[in-house]
Scaffold this active site. Structure first.
Site, PDB file in Angstrom:
ATOM      1  N   GLU A  10      48.940  39.953  40.355  1.00 39.34           N
ATOM      2  CA  GLU A  10      48.273  40.670  39.252  1.00 39.34           C
ATOM      3  C   GLU A  10      49.287  41.115  38.203  1.00 39.34           C
ATOM      4  O   GLU A  10      49.007  41.073  36.997  1.00 39.34           O
ATOM      5  CB  GLU A  10      47.483  41.862  39.794  1.00 39.34           C
ATOM      6  N   GLU A  25      49.358  37.434  30.255  1.00 32.66           N
ATOM      7  CA  GLU A  25      48.384  37.820  29.237  1.00 32.66           C
ATOM      8  C   GLU A  25      49.045  38.575  28.089  1.00 32.66           C
ATOM      9  O   GLU A  25      48.692  38.379  26.924  1.00 32.66           O
ATOM     10  CB  GLU A  25      47.256  38.638  29.859  1.00 32.66           C
TER      11      GLU A  25
END
Length: 125
Positions: free
Chosen positions: A71, A78
């Site tokens: 994550e 991102e």
């Protein structure tokens, strides 16, 4: 260190503090990392309740760590994609979707491993 610069790498302590700053930023700004941490806490509590053996604890802790790490990588991807492509671009969207898919695949596999570990602890120990 920036490629081509002549400055030295930061010391170990400073590097560690940068890593902690990155973790803190992810936890305070990203919903999914909070969900992953909560799931990890639930897994630890469940492990205490069922009395996992040492090997099972190692598997659970490793799985939790790997999902959180994935994550964090997804968040980094991102962030970089948003930096280089602030407006929508299909390739930017594709990169973000693929990074998220990697976390999804890993989370699914870890869930299966979790079921196996806990079923074993509850029914076969």
């Amino acid at each position: 260190m920036i490629p081509g610069s002549k400055s030295d790498h930061p010391g170990f302590r400073k590097s560690f503090l940068f890593a902690m700053q990155g973790f803190r930023t992810a936890v305070t700004t990203e919903r999914n990392i909070k969900v992953m941490l909560a799931a990890g806490v639930c897994a630890v509590v469940a492990g205490l309740v069922v009395g996992l053996d040492l090997l099972s604890w190692a598997v659970v802790i490793l799985c939790c760590g790997v999902v959180i790490m994935a994550e964090l990588f997804n968040t980094a991807v991102e962030t970089v994609v948003d930096l280089v492509s602030p407006e929508f671009h299909p390739l930017a969207g594709r990169a973000k979707d693929i990074a998220a898919a990697a976390v999804w695949v890993l989370s699914t596999l870890v869930a299966v491993v979790g079921v196996l570990v806990f079923v074993n602890a509850i029914f076969f120990d």
